[in-house]
Scaffold this active site. Structure first.
Site, short mmCIF file in Angstrom:
data_model
loop_
_atom_site.label_atom_id
_atom_site.label_comp_id
_atom_site.label_asym_id
_atom_site.label_seq_id
_atom_site.Cartn_x
_atom_site.Cartn_y
_atom_site.Cartn_z
N LYS A 1 -7.07 -15.49 16.64
CA LYS A 1 -7.30 -14.83 15.46
C LYS A 1 -8.92 -14.55 14.69
CE LYS A 1 -3.77 -17.47 12.86
NZ LYS A 1 -3.10 -18.68 13.09
N GLU B 1 1.06 -1.03 -0.19
CA GLU B 1 -0.61 -0.05 -0.23
C GLU B 1 0.82 1.40 0.26
OE1 GLU B 1 -3.30 2.36 2.87
OE2 GLU B 1 -2.36 0.40 3.40
N ASP C 1 2.38 -14.60 12.78
CA ASP C 1 1.32 -15.00 11.62
C ASP C 1 0.42 -13.02 11.49
OD1 ASP C 1 -0.52 -16.05 11.51
OD2 ASP C 1 -0.67 -16.96 12.74
N HIS D 1 -2.66 10.12 -1.76
CA HIS D 1 -2.76 8.43 -2.32
C HIS D 1 -2.38 8.66 -3.83
CE1 HIS D 1 -3.64 5.33 1.21
NE2 HIS D 1 -3.93 6.38 1.71
#
Length: 521
Positions: free
Chosen positions: A332, A200, A408, A506
């Site tokens: 998670k 990004e 992770d 952006h």
């Protein structure tokens, strides 16, 4: 020198045929010639004499040839080990599309076996005892099975032995991600250059701007509130009353030492801290929490839980372990239990940003930032029904840091739970900002931290591997760096929103001119 020359010639002859054939011929020749020589020497009417006859000559030649061949199996490695090291040229640079090494004897048969299903792909490493070759042949088999190439997927440059049983099964290559560095982040009196793996645009630049504002204001400070990884099995009992009895037994303070002794047998670093139970009918959920040293600790706590469950079976033989994980952990998934109780490292990080830095670096005002945080991060998240999502983009920074340092990536779900608080201080001239993150799940050993790239990023932060002087200190420090980086990212994005610069930024950093031209055409 003569021995090496002879060994080299025999080795060349061996390479002409598959090794299993040449070895078989040599052994057969040795056995037959030995038997014939014994028969000649022991026969009363026939003696081995010179000059040799035709049969005797062939027998002696076969005997000597077989012996020399078998000696060469030992002589060749010795000759190579005795040879002086030659100065090798510099290794060529690794390119993303570099071709895997050349095929060797037997490759075609192995690939054909994988394609046909005769040899399961997951057994290649065990069958070949060569992880790199296994990955290369699996890659070729995949190309033939799917009819699609993977030329753009890099192969060279990965230590396939290092990931065996550690990170990834059935590898065929690796994915490249650019790594940017933001900082320095001035946190607790020390400077950190923060590696971030992301695709990004604008993210690293945004965190870097936040780091500048923090440094210009004297730095940020962090507090680690708790360090406790959790695992929660689900147990079914015959009745709800029996489940309640087990709950009371587990939560009874007098029984804790016995349970902790069973739990702590599984690891030098895993130490049981507590057990919190929840009941749903006759199902009992037991949430074990423990310290895990410098490891993230999921495997460590799971092994400890298994020890305790085995011990509990002695007193409650009617208990049925449905699953080692009953989702009360909770791993998670965005859950209230993690948001309230914490999981992994619970960290608060704060800084007081000078009004001058707000204006010169962030290009906005203290008043606008405070109002935006209330309306967006607090009220807006409440309207959305957020669970731990009272922030601007904590997940952005957490995920980029997790990938760069071998964590992770899926655990960014709970690790990104964060509430960002802003208020005007010093008569409204300065800005106090804080991030509270109760569930940062990180480690500096195990998992992807063993890989060369991720290990280098951990080393850049000064937290590589275990801390031998103070076990767990490296993982705790990494958690505070994550929180400090989130603080910088929150500060910068909120400033961009308050100043109305988000879209412009952006368009500058996240869209190249060639992409725009391509879209227009």
């Amino acid at each position: 020198m003569v021995a090496r020359r002879i060994a080299g010639r025999i080795a060349a002859a061996r390479r002409a045929l598959p090794m299993r054939i040449t070895n078989g011929l040599a052994m057969a020749s040795l056995l037959l010639s030995s038997c014939d020589l014994l028969r000649l020497c022991s026969h009363p009417d026939r003696h081995l004499s010179f000059p040799l006859g035709g049969r005797e000559f062939v027998t002696v030649v076969c005997q000597l040839g077989s012996v020399l061949y078998l000696i060469s199996l030992i002589a060749i490695p010795l000759a190579h080990s005795d040879a002086p090291p030659a100065s090798s040229p510099a290794a060529p640079p690794i390119t993303p599309n570099s071709k895997p090494d050349r095929p060797v004897d037997g490759d075609e048969e192995i690939v054909a076996a994988v394609v046909s299903g005769a040899l399961p792909s997951h057994r290649l490493e065990a069958q070949l005892k060569d992880c790199r070759r296994a990955a290369r042949l699996r890659r070729e088999a995949l190309r033939r099975i799917t009819g699609r190439g993977v030329e753009g997927l890099p192969f060279d440059g990965m230590d396939y032995q290092a990931i065996l049983g550690q990170c990834c099964e059935m590898p065929v290559g690796f994915v490249q991600l650019p790594v940017g560095v933001a900082g320095p982040l001035l946190l607790d009196g020390r400077h950190y250059h923060v590696p971030m793996a992301t695709t990004e645009g604008c993210l690293v630049a945004s965190v870097n701007r936040g780091c500048r504002a923090i440094a210009a204001s004297g730095g940020a400070a962090s507090v680690l509130l708790r360090d406790a990884m959790s695992r929660a099995p689900v147990i079914k009992l015959p009745t709800a009353k029996r489940a309640a009895e087990l709950k009371m037994f587990v939560e009874e303070p007098a029984n804790f030492q016995a349970l902790a002794a069973q739990f702590n047998k599984s690891s030098r670093f895993g130490r049981l801290q507590g057990i919190q139970c929840a009941l749903a009918g006759r199902n009992l959920y037991m949430r074990f929490t423990c310290s895990t040293g410098d490891a993230m600790g999921m495997n460590m706590v799971s092994k400890g839980v298994e020890n305790v469950l085995g011990y509990l079976l002695n007193n409650f033989p009617d208990m049925d372990v449905i699953s080692i994980s009953g989702n009360y952990c909770s791993d998670k998934k965005p859950t209230a239990v993690n948001w309230i109780e914490g999981r992994g490292k619970s960290v608060v990080c704060e800084a007081t940003i000078k009004g001058s830095a707000v204006q010169s670096v962030l290009k906005t005002t203290v008043e606008k930032l405070v109002e935006l945080n209330i309306v967006k991060n607090l009220a807006g998240s409440a309207v959305a029904g957020a669970l731990g999502g009272f922030n601007a983009h904590a997940s952005n920074i957490v995920t980029a840091l997790f990938i760069a340092t071998g964590q992770d990536p899926a655990q960014n779900v709970e690790s990104s739970q964060c509430i960002t608080m802003l208020e005007a201080v010093n008569d409204g001239n300065d800005l106090h900002i804080s991030v509270t993150m109760p569930s940062i799940e990180v480690g500096t050993v195990g998992g992807g931290t063993c890989l060369a790239s991720q290990s280098a990023c951990l080393n850049l932060l000064g937290v590589k591997g275990p801390n031998h002087d103070s076990p767990g200190a490296n993982a705790k420090l990494l958690a505070t760096i994550v929180a400090g980086s989130v603080l910088a990212g929150e500060l910068s994005l909120l400033a961009a929103l308050a100043a109305g610069q988000l879209v412009k930024s952006h368009m500058k950093y996240n869209r190249s001119s060639k992409d725009v031209a391509k879209a227009a055409s």
